[in-house]
Design a protein around this motif. Structure first.
Motif, PDB file in Angstrom:
ATOM      1  N   TYR B  51      49.747  52.262  42.682  1.00 50.21           N
ATOM      2  CA  TYR B  51      49.095  51.936  43.951  1.00 50.21           C
ATOM      3  C   TYR B  51      47.583  51.918  43.770  1.00 50.21           C
ATOM      4  N   ARG B  52      47.120  50.989  42.934  1.00 49.43           N
ATOM      5  CA  ARG B  52      45.694  50.898  42.627  1.00 49.43           C
ATOM      6  C   ARG B  52      44.878  50.584  43.874  1.00 49.43           C
ATOM      7  N   HIS B  53      45.414  49.706  44.710  1.00 42.39           N
ATOM      8  CA  HIS B  53      44.663  49.339  45.900  1.00 42.39           C
ATOM      9  C   HIS B  53      44.533  50.514  46.871  1.00 42.39           C
ATOM     10  N   GLU B  54      45.535  51.390  46.890  1.00 42.08           N
ATOM     11  CA  GLU B  54      45.452  52.582  47.726  1.00 42.08           C
ATOM     12  C   GLU B  54      44.470  53.586  47.129  1.00 42.08           C
ATOM     13  N   ARG B  89      37.481  51.331  35.005  1.00 45.30           N
ATOM     14  CA  ARG B  89      38.505  50.295  34.865  1.00 45.30           C
ATOM     15  C   ARG B  89      38.867  49.688  36.219  1.00 45.30           C
ATOM     16  N   ARG B  93      38.679  45.762  37.160  1.00 43.05           N
ATOM     17  CA  ARG B  93      39.813  44.996  37.689  1.00 43.05           C
ATOM     18  C   ARG B  93      39.441  44.304  38.989  1.00 43.05           C
ATOM     19  N   ALA B  96      37.554  41.351  38.067  1.00 49.55           N
ATOM     20  CA  ALA B  96      38.419  40.314  37.495  1.00 49.55           C
ATOM     21  C   ALA B  96      39.241  39.621  38.573  1.00 49.55           C
ATOM     22  N   GLU B  97      39.507  40.334  39.663  1.00 50.70           N
ATOM     23  CA  GLU B  97      40.286  39.731  40.748  1.00 50.70           C
ATOM     24  C   GLU B  97      39.398  38.978  41.729  1.00 50.70           C
TER      25      GLU B  97
END
Ligand code: SF4
Lengths: 495, 251
Positions: B51-54, B89, B93, B96-97
């Motif tokens: 849950y990277r976005h969280e 990191r 990311r 990169a998005e």
């Protein structure tokens, strides 16, 4: 990938049996710990290991970035040297090509060099369906084949077997496939090796068709390379009239000089040897020496899709040394079969869900088959950050997102069964973004702490079945800090 | 020197003694410690479960809370590694998005000044003898994220060796993971439990009274396994050992 693995249960269930199988755990523990220590010594001998690792990573990354160009160059070189190149988009295509090639020779049996690629596509089963018998000639592969078993390790496919089990398999099965095991066979390594040697020799001398993979393909000369310990592979590569090599497209290196790096890092990482005993190279065909016909089948089978993923593509650097398996505490307990793929262990946990997608139960569970301890990354000779890719693939499983499948951009839906977890994670994020909410929760927990059960219901049961829960303290730290003004108005604890 | 204590949500809620020990220890060494009350969680559990976005808003919150301090000290190898290794990191990311530099810029100031406790003692304060007294036999488990994530090396062991009265026993298979791994302990509980049991058996073979580590998450798992296996050993956080003195000895 191979049909033999379809319908595998998810990793935790597949691992459950292995964890409780004492013989298996003993075999694995012994084997992995021995090789682990040897590898560490073999690597420590090389003063420029860090540079070699970095060089290996760079060569592979460079090649992958220009893969289209190097593949064309490879094809030209192979054709110029008298070989034929075939392109296979997936397992079915590759199997069809090989089957047709064997049929054209009029033969109904082939000898095989140990090869991950042909296992990946289930070639033996496909050949058998076409009435062609494939004989594995690598000792460990032979044990797996005779035992009607599946490989459980990249380098030592029969690592899950001990000597006693191998003796029994030889005695029971060898006669079925050719020369039977000698009378009164014992389980000493020398006798077992001799039994295998006699059994295999017959096959080598009779075979007209050999099937191999390759560890490397050199683009500028069209040369293929196999490194091995036993010499059986070299027999298969040189004796038959026709040689068919099935190789993943990521196995390219640009020049011979690049091999220098990998011929140092691969043997030390895999078998802890300074140099592997046999390094065989073949370039097209040569009159009156080696096979008269050479076919190279270049296998994609999900590799281009993997290459399209920025984080995940590093998995294609893998040189299949198996060092990550040997240090992995999860592999050591779960065994190779639990991974439901010919690629077990940490590399399998990131490679299989990329090559096959994350739709099946087993593939969706593989990214979680790790405690993220980082031992695999530390030993990997091409510096694949396996924990990073695992977390990346977890995201794909729980959140879905854009991926490339069969060359097309698609947006994956989250895998089933994560809705409750997703809700919990979002709630936790919300609470953590509001410190007051966290505090209220902590206080409630402290006030009700005598009521807390020592075992948990629901998903927490997995924890409390084998471990005691910590007791909730009377006062969270932040309350103590505030009450005592940062500890200045009170000495000692507050129980 | 004014430093912020980043205690971590696990320590705050379940292991307040560790927090008190860090305060006591750092104060004794002349450090001015603050505990920003609005701190919560670094987002590691979210990030590592996929849950990277969280995790992103939690990382931003971390930065808001801590950015103005000279140094940020945490008694947790894994939460320290989250900030130092994974925050950069996360920024990359996001870039990169196509979500711009915002996250990376927000996180940049906190990353280099976040230290795990033993690292802070040895590298920033330059001490290995912190004047502690702890008359027990101890074996040390270097947790994975401390060992391989942050590269703590022998710092914790050097600190322990300088403790008066403490006898340090080598732990066989020290570098092997204890099997906690956050949600791994729930999702793969059989394998996790087997790893934990092996860790406890190795620890017991040293004959030490105490298993010490610099991370309470691992200690919770190991301690829980000890409880279930009816082991006589106790898990203790390194901060509590280093805070212990002759005048005020820890248990
Ligand atoms: S991932 Fe790295 S360590 Fe594992 S098999 Fe591949 S090259 Fe070897």
């Amino acid at each position: 990938m191979s049909g033999t693995f379809v319908g595998m249960p998810a990793f935790p269930r597949a691992a459950h049996e292995a964890v409780n199988n004492q013989t298996l755990r003993g075999n694995l523990r012994h084997a992995t710990h021995t090789i682990r220590a040897k590898r560490a010594n073999a690597v420590a001998e090389v003063s420029d290991w860090a540079e070699l690792r970095e060089a290996g990573k760079r060569i592979k990354d460079h090649t992958l970035r220009h893969l289209d160009r190097y593949l064309v160059q490879l094809e030209e070189s192979v054709v110029a040297a008298g070989g034929t190149v075939h392109w296979a988009a997936d397992a079915d295509e590759a199997n069809e090509i090989v089957t047709q090639l064997v049929k054209m020779t009029g033969e109904s049996e082939v000898v095989k060099v140990k090869s991950m690629a042909t296992q990946e596509i289930g070639l033996n089963e496909a050949l058998e369906a076409a009435g062609i018998r494939a004989y594995e000639t690598d000792l460990a592969e032979l044990i797996v084949q005779l035992g009607k078993d599946r490989p459980s390790h990249i380098l030592v496919p029969a690592i899950h077997r001990n000597r006693g089990e191998i003796r029994d398999i030889f005695e029971r099965e060898m006669g079925e496939w050719g020369r039977p095991a000698p009378e009164g066979l014992t389980d000493t390594p020398a006798e077992l090796a001799e039994a295998a040697r006699l059994h295999l020799r017959e096959k080598f001398l009779r075979a007209k068709v050999g099937v191999s993979g390759a560890n490397f393909m050199v683009a500028d000369t069209g040369t293929l390379v196999v490194v091995e310990s036993e010499g059986n592979g070299r027999m298969c590569l040189t004796l038959p009239e026709t040689l068919i090599s099935v190789v993943g497209i990521e196995k390219i290196v640009p020049t011979w000089q690049d091999l220098e790096v990998f011929l140092q890092t691969l043997p030390r990482s895999s078998t802890a040897e300074r140099m592997n005993p046999y390094t065989s190279t073949w370039t097209g065909t040569t009159d009156e020496d080696g096979p008269q016909n050479f076919h190279l089948v270049l296998l994609d089978n999900g590799r281009s899709d993997t290459l399209a993923d920025e984080v995940g593509r590093q998995a294609l650097r893998c040189i299949r040394c198996s060092a990550c398996l040997n240090v992995c505490p999860v592999y050591e307990r779960a065994g190779g079969h639990a991974y439901g793929s010919v690629y077990p262990g940490p590399i399998g946990a990131i490679l299989s869900p990329q090559l096959r997608g994350t739709a099946s139960e087993i593939d969706a569970s593989l990214p979680y088959a790790s405690s993220l301890c980082g031992a695999c990354y530390e030993v990997c000779p091409v510096a694949i950050d396996i924990p990073e890719v695992l977390v990346h693939l977890r995201e794909r499983v729980v959140q879905g997102g854009p991926v490339v499948r069969e060359g097309n951009k698609v947006v994956l839906k989250p895998a089933k069964g994560h809705a409750a977890e997703r809700a919990a994670m979002r709630a936790a994020r919300w609470a953590f973004a509001h410190p007051g909410v966290l505090r209220t929760g902590q206080r409630a927990a402290s006030r009700t702490r005598r009521l807390h059960p020592r075992t948990l219901p629901g998903p927490g049961k997995a924890w409390s079945g084998t471990r005691d829960l910590p007791a909730v303290p009377a006062e969270p730290f932040r309350d103590w800090w505030q009450r005592t003004n940062g500890g200045t108005s009170e000495t000692g604890g507050s129980k | 020197m004014r430093v912020a204590l980043f205690l971590t949500c696990v320590n705050d809620t379940l292991y307040p003694d560790t927090g008190r020990a860090v305060v006591k220890l750092l104060t004794r060494l002349g450090v001015d410690v603050d505990f920003p009350m609005s701190q919560t969680c670094c987002g590691q559990a979210h990030y590592n479960t996929g849950y990277r976005h969280e995790a992103e808003p939690l990382a931003r919150h971390f930065s808001d809370v801590f950015r103005d301090y000279e140094a940020i000290v945490t008694p947790s190898g894994s939460c320290g590694a989250m900030v130092r290794e994974l925050y950069p990191r996360m920024g990359e990311r996001a870039r990169a998005e196509g979500r711009g530099e915002g996250l990376a810029t927000a996180l940049a100031p906190v990353v280099p000044k976040t230290y795990e406790l033993t690292e802070f003692l040895v590298d920033v304060l330059g001490v290995t003898d912190v004047g502690a007294y702890y008359p027990h036999t101890v074996t040390y488990h270097p947790t994975c994220h401390g060992l391989r994530g942050l590269g703590l090396g022998d710092r914790p062991r050097r600190l322990l060796q300088a403790v008066k009265g403490l006898e340090l026993k080598e732990l066989p298979g020290a570098d092997e993971c204890c099997g906690f791994g956050g949600t791994f302990a729930l999702k793969n509980s059989d394998v996790s439990a087997a790893m934990g049991a092996d860790k406890v058996r190795n620890a017991e073979s040293t004959g030490a009274e105490v298993l010490c580590a610099a991370d309470n998450s691992c200690l919770m798992h190991i301690g829980g396994t000890m409880g279930r296996l009816e082991s006589d050993m106790r898990p203790v956080h390194i901060a509590e050992i280093l805070a212990s003195t002759e005048e005020e000895p820890a248990a």
